[in-house]
Design a protein around this motif. Structure first.
Motif, PDB file in Angstrom:
ATOM      1  N   ILE A 173       0.821  -1.211   0.000  1.00 33.63           N
ATOM      2  CA  ILE A 173       0.000   0.000   0.000  1.00 33.63           C
ATOM      3  C   ILE A 173       0.854   1.260   0.000  1.00 33.63           C
ATOM      4  CG2 ILE A 173      -0.223  -0.051   2.525  1.00 33.63           C
ATOM      5  CD1 ILE A 173      -2.895   1.103   0.001  1.00 33.63           C
ATOM      6  N   ASP A 174       1.978   1.239   0.722  1.00 33.25           N
ATOM      7  CA  ASP A 174       2.866   2.410   0.755  1.00 33.25           C
ATOM      8  C   ASP A 174       3.466   2.689  -0.618  1.00 33.25           C
ATOM      9  OD1 ASP A 174       2.692   3.257   3.434  1.00 33.25           O
ATOM     10  OD2 ASP A 174       3.964   1.625   4.077  1.00 33.25           O
ATOM     11  N   CYS A 184       0.739   4.041  -3.131  1.00 28.45           N
ATOM     12  CA  CYS A 184       0.345   5.423  -2.866  1.00 28.45           C
ATOM     13  C   CYS A 184       1.483   6.388  -3.194  1.00 28.45           C
ATOM     14  CB  CYS A 184      -0.088   5.577  -1.417  1.00 28.45           C
ATOM     15  SG  CYS A 184      -1.637   4.721  -1.044  1.00 28.45           S
ATOM     16  N   VAL A 207      -3.893  12.160   2.236  1.00 33.28           N
ATOM     17  CA  VAL A 207      -3.399  10.886   1.723  1.00 33.28           C
ATOM     18  C   VAL A 207      -2.740  10.083   2.839  1.00 33.28           C
ATOM     19  CG1 VAL A 207      -1.755   9.801   0.143  1.00 33.28           C
ATOM     20  CG2 VAL A 207      -3.106  11.761  -0.622  1.00 33.28           C
ATOM     21  N   GLU A 208      -1.984  10.770   3.697  1.00 28.95           N
ATOM     22  CA  GLU A 208      -1.302  10.097   4.804  1.00 28.95           C
ATOM     23  C   GLU A 208      -2.304   9.434   5.747  1.00 28.95           C
ATOM     24  OE1 GLU A 208       1.929  11.123   8.352  1.00 28.95           O
ATOM     25  OE2 GLU A 208       1.134  12.712   7.073  1.00 28.95           O
ATOM     26  N   VAL A 229      -7.933   0.420  -5.083  1.00 27.90           N
ATOM     27  CA  VAL A 229      -7.493  -0.658  -4.183  1.00 27.90           C
ATOM     28  C   VAL A 229      -8.120  -1.990  -4.592  1.00 27.90           C
ATOM     29  CG1 VAL A 229      -7.082   0.849  -2.218  1.00 27.90           C
ATOM     30  CG2 VAL A 229      -9.357  -0.106  -2.562  1.00 27.90           C
ATOM     31  N   ILE A 277      -7.256   6.644  -4.845  1.00 26.79           N
ATOM     32  CA  ILE A 277      -6.730   5.496  -4.094  1.00 26.79           C
ATOM     33  C   ILE A 277      -7.856   4.557  -3.703  1.00 26.79           C
ATOM     34  CG2 ILE A 277      -5.597   4.810  -1.945  1.00 26.79           C
ATOM     35  CD1 ILE A 277      -3.985   7.404  -2.102  1.00 26.79           C
ATOM     36  N   VAL A 314      -3.771   6.330   4.043  1.00 28.35           N
ATOM     37  CA  VAL A 314      -2.807   5.224   4.019  1.00 28.35           C
ATOM     38  C   VAL A 314      -2.742   4.545   5.382  1.00 28.35           C
ATOM     39  CG1 VAL A 314      -0.369   4.640   3.795  1.00 28.35           C
ATOM     40  CG2 VAL A 314      -1.437   6.159   2.129  1.00 28.35           C
ATOM     41  N   ASP A 315      -2.746   5.338   6.453  1.00 22.84           N
ATOM     42  CA  ASP A 315      -2.706   4.763   7.799  1.00 22.84           C
ATOM     43  C   ASP A 315      -3.922   3.879   8.056  1.00 22.84           C
ATOM     44  OD1 ASP A 315      -0.322   5.987   8.369  1.00 22.84           O
ATOM     45  OD2 ASP A 315      -1.210   7.708   9.394  1.00 22.84           O
ATOM     46  N   LEU A 326      -5.826   2.332   5.790  1.00 26.27           N
ATOM     47  CA  LEU A 326      -5.765   1.140   4.940  1.00 26.27           C
ATOM     48  C   LEU A 326      -4.749   0.135   5.487  1.00 26.27           C
ATOM     49  CD1 LEU A 326      -5.929   2.723   1.364  1.00 26.27           C
ATOM     50  CD2 LEU A 326      -7.756   1.549   2.600  1.00 26.27           C
ATOM     51  N   LYS A 327      -3.615   0.638   5.973  1.00 21.69           N
ATOM     52  CA  LYS A 327      -2.598  -0.251   6.540  1.00 21.69           C
ATOM     53  C   LYS A 327      -3.100  -0.925   7.805  1.00 21.69           C
ATOM     54  CE  LYS A 327       1.666   1.084   6.708  1.00 21.69           C
ATOM     55  NZ  LYS A 327       2.866   1.920   6.946  1.00 21.69           N
ATOM     56  N   SER A 353       1.128   9.357  -5.842  1.00 26.77           N
ATOM     57  CA  SER A 353       1.449  10.731  -5.441  1.00 26.77           C
ATOM     58  C   SER A 353       2.543  11.317  -6.327  1.00 26.77           C
ATOM     59  CB  SER A 353       1.891  10.761  -3.975  1.00 26.77           C
ATOM     60  OG  SER A 353       0.846  10.338  -3.118  1.00 26.77           O
TER      61      SER A 353
END
Length: 230
Positions: free
Chosen positions: A92-93, A96, A148-149, A126, A122, A152-153, A155-156, A100
Motif C-alpha cells: 500500500i505504501d 500510494c 493521503v497520509e 485498491v 486510491i 494510508v494509515d 488502509l494499513k 502521489s
C-alpha cells in the motif's frame, strides 16, 4: 515573473487597458522583471519591445509550442493516473507513493490537483481486500478534509487486521486437522492384541496380565493332548 510584478505593484503594466495611461516607472519595473526572468535566447527579441505588455505577449507567442507540449504531457500523466490500479501483491505504501509521484509531476507542469482527488483515486484503485474499508470511508469519512497520509494509515491498519485474522484462521485449521488425526474412523482398524476391530493395540483395554493368562491357558491345552507329561 508574474508573482514578482504583482508583489511590486506593476502587474497593471501587463494587463493595461489601451485607453488607460500607465505610469512609465511601473512599465520599466515590469520590463526589468521580464528581462531578469527570461533565458538568454529569449532576451534579445524581448528587449526590442517598448512596453512590458508587448514583451509579455512576445514571450507567450514564443512559448506557445512549449505550452502545447506541456499540455500533452499533462494529459498523458492524467491518463496514467486514472488507469493505475493496485494489484493484490502491491504494498500500500509503494502504490500510494507512485500515485502521489504522478500527481506531483502534474502539479509541476502547472496543473492543480487537489489532495481529495488523490484520496478518491486510491479508494477506487485498491484491490478487493480493501473494498469494505474503502466503502466505509467513502460513505462516512470527510473526503474533502482527509489527507493521503491519513488514508494510508487507515488502509494499513485494516490490512494488518486482516492479516492477523487470516493467521488465526490458519492456525485454527491446522489445529483442527491435528485433532482430526486422533479422531479418524477406526471401524476398519484391527487390534493385533485382542483381534477385534475399532482400535489400535496401543489403545486396547486388555491388560498385559490378561494376555499372559490367555497364553498360559493355551500352553495347558496343548500339554493335555500329550499323555504322561503331566
Amino acid at each position: 515573473m508574474k508573482v514578482f510584478m504583482k508583489a511590486q505593484g506593476v502587474w497593471g503594466a501587463i494587463e493595461e487597458d489601451p485607453k488607460t495611461v500607465v505610469d512609465e516607472n511601473k512599465v520599466q519595473i515590469a520590463l526589468a522583471a521580464i528581462y531578469q526572468g527570461v533565458p538568454k535566447e529569449v532576451l534579445l527579441p524581448t528587449a526590442e519591445k517598448e512596453t512590458a505588455k508587448e514583451a509579455w505577449e512576445a514571450i507567450k507567442m514564443m512559448f506557445v509550442g512549449a505550452e502545447r507540449v506541456k499540455e500533452a504531457n499533462v494529459q498523458t500523466l492524467k491518463g496514467e493516473f486514472e488507469s493505475l490500479t493496485m494489484k493484490e501483491t502491491y504494498n500500500i505504501d509503494d502504490f500510494c507513493m507512485k500515485l502521489s509521484g504522478i500527481a506531483t509531476n502534474i502539479w509541476v507542469l502547472g496543473e492543480v490537483m487537489e489532495e481529495s482527488s488523490i484520496v478518491r483515486k486510491i479508494l477506487r484503485a485498491v484491490p478487493d481486500k480493501f473494498l469494505q474499508i474503502a466503502s466505509n470511508i467513502e460513505q462516512f469519512g470527510d473526503m474533502k478534509a482527509m489527507t493521503v497520509e491519513e488514508l494510508v494509515d487507515r488502509l494499513k491498519a485494516h490490512e494488518e487486521s486482516e492479516s492477523a485474522e487470516r493467521q488465526q484462521l490458519l492456525l485454527a485449521s491446522q489445529n483442527q486437522r491435528t485433532r482430526g488425526a486422533y479422531f479418524r474412523d477406526k471401524s476398519r482398524i484391527r487390534c493385533y492384541n485382542c483381534n477385534t476391530l475399532g482400535h489400535y493395540a496401543s489403545e486396547c483395554s486388555k491388560s498385559r496380565r490378561e494376555r499372559e493368562k490367555r497364553q498360559e491357558v493355551n500352553i495347558v491345552v496343548v500339554e493335555d493332548d500329550e499323555p504322561a507329561i503331566l
